[in-house]
Design a protein around this motif. Structure first.
Motif: not given
Length: 305
Positions: A12-20, A3-10
């Motif tokens: 649709a910006v993904l955290p780098a840790a989610a890419l793999p 589960v990738v939790v997207l920050g409300e401020r950002l």
């Protein structure tokens, strides 16, 4: 499942840790709150099913508990709290907000800027970290407040973003050794200080080395600043004010301290604070003995050694 939790401020910006996880996912689903426009960018199938298949990745904006799942969160960007502060100031100043805040203008707020600045100085001198954090917030409030008032100006409005943008441009422009890779004039902190003044002089097209010195600041600080500025401009020391009157004598003492690399304003404030502490100590001893008035001899008797 991941589960990738997207920050409300950002958004649709993904955290780098989610890419793999996304690259190896069997399927990617969009949960509640994920912007529709981001679905195609991530190859999202649509709303997440009730039970996603193994190996799937679900994008969501909710930080709710996901037992048994690997949860990757989006870290808040540096300065995210400033957005909240600006939003609160906007609410307070807007219709339906605080009546007192709505009545203020730049002139009425001046006293608070001065007061909060001195309270911050006191916290720094005391080494009180909690007070420093609070007083820095109070000084920040003054910046946000003045910027919000400025945004309502009929002829020349500007807001907090314009203030921040001008600050960024100034910092970048006056640090070419950092943002442009090299500046032969800068090799240590002292040379950077000189370079800052040179760049500022050229940027503001000042005609005098003392242009821009705030004449309304405390007299000792003002004298020290004038000595510093003129010293950088090469003014000979013998041209500094001379005389036996009180003002000139104070200027001379201030100049000597500044030329010696000391901050006379800070030095004098420390002496003042030490003196005030001794006065309180002597008065407390006098009260402990039941004295209602203190004579000169009493002062000497109770004075801290």
């Amino acid at each position: 499942m991941t589960v990738v939790v997207l920050g409300e401020r950002l958004g649709a910006v993904l955290p780098a840790a989610a890419l793999p996880a996304l690259r190896t996912a069997t399927a990617v689903y969009a949960g509640e709150g994920v912007p529709v426009e981001s679905w195609s960018a991530y190859g999202v199938d649509g709303a997440a099913p009730e039970v996603p298949e193994d190996g799937a990745v679900v994008l969501t904006t909710s930080a709710s508990a996901y037992p048994g799942c690997t949860v990757i969160t989006t870290p808040e960007p540096l300065g995210a709290g400033l957005l909240d502060a600006a939003a609160v100031m906007h609410r307070l100043r807007s219709p339906g907000g605080c009546p007192w805040d709505a009545e203020q203008d730049h002139d009425s707020l001046r006293q608070y800027l001065v007061e909060e600045t001195f309270e911050l100085l006191e916290a720094i001198e005391d080494g009180d970290r909690a007070a420093m954090r609070e007083e820095l917030g109070d000084v920040l409030l003054q910046v946000l407040f003045h910027a919000r008032v400025a945004a309502e100006h009929a002829e020349d409005p500007f807001d907090i973003d314009a203030v921040a943008a001008e600050l960024v441009a100034k910092l970048v422009g006056r640090h070419p050794h950092v943002f442009e890779g090299h500046d032969p004039a800068v090799h240590d902190a002292t040379s950077q200080e000189h370079r800052w003044e040179e760049l500022k002089q050229a940027e503001k097209r000042r005609e005098s080395s003392v242009d821009g010195v705030a004449l309304g600041q405390p007299a000792v600080a003002l004298a020290a600043k004038l000595v510093q500025r003129t010293g950088r401009a090469g003014l000979p020391v013998d041209l500094l004010p001379e005389g036996d009157d009180t003002g000139t004598t104070l200027f001379a003492v201030t100049a000597l301290a500044r030329l010696a690399g000391e901050d006379p304003e800070t030095e004098l404030r420390q002496v003042c604070r030490q003196f005030a502490a001794r006065v309180r100590d002597a008065e407390a001893k006098a009260r402990a003995e039941g004295l209602e008035s203190v004579t000169a001899e009493d002062w000497r008797r109770f004075w801290p050694s």
